[in-house]
Scaffold this motif. Structure first.
Motif, PDB file in Angstrom:
ATOM      1  N   HIS A 296     -61.320  34.245 -11.091  1.00  0.00           N
ATOM      2  CA  HIS A 296     -62.209  34.586 -12.208  1.00  0.00           C
ATOM      3  C   HIS A 296     -62.123  33.608 -13.376  1.00  0.00           C
ATOM      4  O   HIS A 296     -62.713  33.861 -14.432  1.00  0.00           O
ATOM      5  CB  HIS A 296     -61.918  36.011 -12.677  1.00  0.00           C
ATOM      6  N   GLY A 297     -61.374  32.525 -13.197  1.00  0.00           N
ATOM      7  CA  GLY A 297     -61.282  31.515 -14.241  1.00  0.00           C
ATOM      8  C   GLY A 297     -60.546  31.988 -15.481  1.00  0.00           C
ATOM      9  O   GLY A 297     -60.876  31.586 -16.595  1.00  0.00           O
ATOM     10  N   LEU A 298     -59.550  32.843 -15.288  1.00  0.00           N
ATOM     11  CA  LEU A 298     -58.775  33.389 -16.401  1.00  0.00           C
ATOM     12  C   LEU A 298     -57.427  32.690 -16.496  1.00  0.00           C
ATOM     13  O   LEU A 298     -56.900  32.198 -15.493  1.00  0.00           O
ATOM     14  CB  LEU A 298     -58.541  34.892 -16.196  1.00  0.00           C
ATOM     15  N   VAL A 299     -56.851  32.687 -17.674  1.00  0.00           N
ATOM     16  CA  VAL A 299     -55.507  32.148 -17.873  1.00  0.00           C
ATOM     17  C   VAL A 299     -54.525  33.252 -17.485  1.00  0.00           C
ATOM     18  O   VAL A 299     -54.573  34.359 -18.040  1.00  0.00           O
ATOM     19  CB  VAL A 299     -55.301  31.707 -19.333  1.00  0.00           C
ATOM     20  N   LEU A 300     -53.650  32.959 -16.535  1.00  0.00           N
ATOM     21  CA  LEU A 300     -52.737  33.960 -16.001  1.00  0.00           C
ATOM     22  C   LEU A 300     -51.861  34.578 -17.091  1.00  0.00           C
ATOM     23  O   LEU A 300     -51.701  35.796 -17.139  1.00  0.00           O
ATOM     24  CB  LEU A 300     -51.862  33.358 -14.901  1.00  0.00           C
TER      25      LEU A 300
END
Length: 53
Positions: free
Chosen positions: A31-35
């Motif tokens: 989802h293109g999120l920063v972990l």
């Protein structure tokens, strides 16, 4: 207490990670999120719930 748009946004992602058979890392990548932000948001939500309960 009313949730802000940001809390709702991250809350939806946290719930999706919980319901899918996928790691948080894989979900974040997909989802293109920063972990680290995903982890932080999940922990902040849990802490808020613990304090409220």
């Amino acid at each position: 207490m009313t949730k802000t748009a940001t809390e709702q946004y991250w809350g939806r992602h946290i719930e999706a990670v919980k319901t899918q058979a996928i790691t948080a890392k894989a979900y974040a990548q997909r989802h293109g999120l920063v972990l680290s932000t995903l982890y932080y948001s999940g922990n902040a939500g849990s802490n808020r719930l613990l304090r409220a309960g």
